[in-house]
Design a protein around this motif. Structure first.
Motif, mmCIF file in Angstrom:
data_model
loop_
_atom_site.group_PDB
_atom_site.id
_atom_site.type_symbol
_atom_site.label_atom_id
_atom_site.label_comp_id
_atom_site.label_asym_id
_atom_site.label_seq_id
_atom_site.Cartn_x
_atom_site.Cartn_y
_atom_site.Cartn_z
ATOM 1 N N ALA A 238 31.925 -9.714 -3.081
ATOM 2 C CA ALA A 238 31.443 -8.902 -1.958
ATOM 3 C C ALA A 238 30.013 -8.430 -2.191
ATOM 4 C CB ALA A 238 32.371 -7.702 -1.750
ATOM 5 N N GLN A 239 29.725 -7.982 -3.410
ATOM 6 C CA GLN A 239 28.364 -7.539 -3.718
ATOM 7 C C GLN A 239 27.368 -8.679 -3.582
ATOM 8 O OE1 GLN A 239 27.627 -5.258 -7.263
ATOM 9 N NE2 GLN A 239 29.515 -4.068 -7.095
ATOM 10 N N THR A 240 27.748 -9.850 -4.054
ATOM 11 C CA THR A 240 26.844 -11.004 -3.980
ATOM 12 C C THR A 240 26.558 -11.383 -2.533
ATOM 13 O OG1 THR A 240 27.706 -11.831 -6.091
ATOM 14 C CG2 THR A 240 26.508 -13.398 -4.702
ATOM 15 N N TRP A 241 27.600 -11.418 -1.718
ATOM 16 C CA TRP A 241 27.418 -11.791 -0.304
ATOM 17 C C TRP A 241 26.544 -10.777 0.424
ATOM 18 C CZ3 TRP A 241 28.331 -9.850 4.548
ATOM 19 C CH2 TRP A 241 28.269 -10.764 5.603
ATOM 20 N N LEU A 242 26.803 -9.501 0.203
ATOM 21 C CA LEU A 242 26.027 -8.463 0.877
ATOM 22 C C LEU A 242 24.569 -8.469 0.413
ATOM 23 C CD1 LEU A 242 28.684 -5.602 0.787
ATOM 24 C CD2 LEU A 242 27.699 -6.623 2.851
ATOM 25 N N ALA A 243 24.356 -8.644 -0.897
ATOM 26 C CA ALA A 243 22.990 -8.658 -1.418
ATOM 27 C C ALA A 243 22.206 -9.862 -0.910
ATOM 28 C CB ALA A 243 23.017 -8.657 -2.947
ATOM 29 N N ALA A 244 22.895 -10.991 -0.743
ATOM 30 C CA ALA A 244 22.217 -12.200 -0.269
ATOM 31 C C ALA A 244 21.877 -12.117 1.211
ATOM 32 C CB ALA A 244 23.097 -13.420 -0.539
ATOM 33 N N ASN A 245 22.687 -11.392 1.984
ATOM 34 C CA ASN A 245 22.488 -11.329 3.431
ATOM 35 C C ASN A 245 21.713 -10.098 3.881
ATOM 36 O OD1 ASN A 245 24.229 -13.586 4.951
ATOM 37 N ND2 ASN A 245 25.314 -12.982 3.094
ATOM 38 N N ILE A 246 21.734 -9.028 3.078
ATOM 39 C CA ILE A 246 20.945 -7.830 3.397
ATOM 40 C C ILE A 246 20.087 -7.556 2.166
ATOM 41 C CG2 ILE A 246 21.011 -5.454 4.228
ATOM 42 C CD1 ILE A 246 23.937 -5.894 4.979
ATOM 43 N N ARG A 247 18.895 -8.093 2.150
ATOM 44 C CA ARG A 247 18.113 -8.156 0.921
ATOM 45 C C ARG A 247 17.593 -6.804 0.437
ATOM 46 N NH1 ARG A 247 16.662 -13.271 -0.681
ATOM 47 N NH2 ARG A 247 17.365 -14.933 0.700
ATOM 48 N N THR A 248 17.604 -5.800 1.284
ATOM 49 C CA THR A 248 17.092 -4.482 0.870
ATOM 50 C C THR A 248 18.221 -3.552 0.444
ATOM 51 O OG1 THR A 248 17.074 -3.813 3.201
ATOM 52 C CG2 THR A 248 15.004 -4.616 2.261
ATOM 53 N N THR A 249 19.181 -3.342 1.321
ATOM 54 C CA THR A 249 20.254 -2.378 1.039
ATOM 55 C C THR A 249 21.601 -3.042 0.771
ATOM 56 O OG1 THR A 249 20.729 -2.148 3.403
ATOM 57 C CG2 THR A 249 19.128 -0.615 2.439
ATOM 58 N N GLY A 250 21.649 -4.368 0.750
ATOM 59 C CA GLY A 250 22.923 -5.061 0.553
ATOM 60 C C GLY A 250 23.605 -4.716 -0.752
ATOM 61 N N ALA A 251 22.829 -4.635 -1.824
ATOM 62 C CA ALA A 251 23.410 -4.299 -3.124
ATOM 63 C C ALA A 251 24.002 -2.891 -3.107
ATOM 64 C CB ALA A 251 22.359 -4.419 -4.223
ATOM 65 N N ALA A 252 23.332 -1.972 -2.414
ATOM 66 C CA ALA A 252 23.847 -0.603 -2.312
ATOM 67 C C ALA A 252 25.148 -0.574 -1.518
ATOM 68 C CB ALA A 252 22.809 0.305 -1.663
ATOM 69 N N TRP A 253 25.208 -1.339 -0.409
ATOM 70 C CA TRP A 253 26.452 -1.413 0.360
ATOM 71 C C TRP A 253 27.572 -2.012 -0.487
ATOM 72 C CZ3 TRP A 253 27.291 1.293 4.448
ATOM 73 C CH2 TRP A 253 26.268 1.582 5.344
ATOM 74 N N GLY A 254 27.252 -3.035 -1.266
ATOM 75 C CA GLY A 254 28.258 -3.642 -2.141
ATOM 76 C C GLY A 254 28.752 -2.677 -3.207
ATOM 77 N N LEU A 255 27.833 -1.906 -3.774
ATOM 78 C CA LEU A 255 28.215 -0.925 -4.789
ATOM 79 C C LEU A 255 29.083 0.167 -4.177
ATOM 80 C CD1 LEU A 255 28.095 0.366 -7.558
ATOM 81 C CD2 LEU A 255 25.845 1.299 -6.974
ATOM 82 N N SER A 256 28.709 0.639 -2.997
ATOM 83 C CA SER A 256 29.506 1.673 -2.337
ATOM 84 C C SER A 256 30.910 1.162 -2.033
ATOM 85 C CB SER A 256 28.814 2.129 -1.053
ATOM 86 O OG SER A 256 29.452 3.273 -0.520
ATOM 87 N N LEU A 257 31.011 -0.091 -1.574
ATOM 88 C CA LEU A 257 32.325 -0.693 -1.324
ATOM 89 C C LEU A 257 33.138 -0.774 -2.611
ATOM 90 C CD1 LEU A 257 34.348 -2.223 0.480
ATOM 91 C CD2 LEU A 257 33.094 -4.327 -0.076
#
Length: 284
Positions: A238-257
């Protein structure tokens, strides 16, 4: 005593950051807090020995008893607990930064780390509370008093979670003023945005104070490791997918999830307590 140590650690870490103005200040603050805790511990030991020499073993006696400690007996348990905590650390601290380095920019790595440190400060109290609850829950588990064990476990989660989550919400009030005092203007909005994204996850984690303690004292650490490994696969994807598709805040969304999904440990604990109650009812 444990909570006093955590308060001292938080104070010295924050003081180190303010004095040095860099990340190294936090490291010096942590080292100073560890040294201070060791000095205080030795002083307490010496004071107790002076008041009653028979109350505690002498340093020589302690050194001789080290040989009798069954280190191999606890090796398997230590390995499981180490894996449990290592998976948690990788998902929280290592993977988000690596993903941002691959899909984002160095600036957003800095923003994420700053937000993590700000929101992580109240969570430092979890260490002291966890060490305090361990002997209590261990005693109740040893007595097979599962009703009191269950009540104490849920109370520890609820009370400590309410206290720490209050600290998180209070920290959010001071995020912007602290950022304006300590960082360039370009940092203000990105760090504030990431703090808002991470807040739900950190609020959930604040209630998981006794999760690893539960697995230890209930002799279900193997189940905890399996849950962690499966969670690692799901959360890493999930973190990888979010980081790849939302390059600025995707990693933060993945971490929060990832942090929100730690609530699965509560579900397992609730299921385990229910099973124990059924067994007690069948035995009665």
């Amino acid at each position: 005593t444990e909570n006093t140590q955590e308060i001292s650690r938080v104070f010295l870490v924050v003081a180190g950051v303010l004095v040095f103005g860099t990340g190294e200040g936090a490291v010096f603050g942590m080292l100073a807090a560890s040294a201070l805790s060791s000095i205080v511990g030795v002083e307490i030991y010496l004071l107790a020995r002076r008041e009653d020499p028979r109350s505690l073993p002498s340093p020589g006696e302690i050194a001789r008893m080290v040989r009798e400690v069954p280190l191999r007996t606890g090796l398997s348990l230590g390995a499981k607990l180490g894996l449990f905590r290592s998976v948690d650390a990788i998902l929280r601290e290592v993977l988000p930064s690596l993903l941002l380095k691959s899909f984002g920019t160095e600036e957003w790595i800095a923003y994420l780390r700053i937000a993590q440190r700000i929101l992580g400060a109240p969570l430092m109290f979890m260490q002291g509370v966890s060490r305090t609850t361990l002997p209590v829950l261990s005693e109740l588990a040893g007595l097979k008093d599962f009703d009191r064990f269950r009540r104490t476990f849920w109370k520890a989660c609820a009370y400590s979670g309410a206290f720490i989550s209050s600290g998180l919400l209070l920290a959010m009030v001071f995020v912007r003023p602290v950022l304006r005092l300590t960082f360039p203007e370009s940092y203000w909005e990105p760090v504030w945005l990431i703090s808002l994204i991470l807040l739900p996850g950190y609020l959930v984690v604040s209630f998981s104070i006794a999760s690893d303690t539960f697995y230890l004292v209930s002799n279900t650490l193997k189940a905890g490791v399996i849950i962690c490994v499966l969670g690692f696969l799901v959360c890493a994807a999930a973190q990888t997918w979010l980081a790849a598709n939302i390059r600025t805040t995707g990693a933060a969304w993945g971490l929060s999830l990832t942090l929100v999904l730690t609530s699965v440990h509560f579900l397992y604990a609730a299921w385990w307590f229910r099973q124990q109650r059924k067994r007690a009812g069948a035995g009665g």
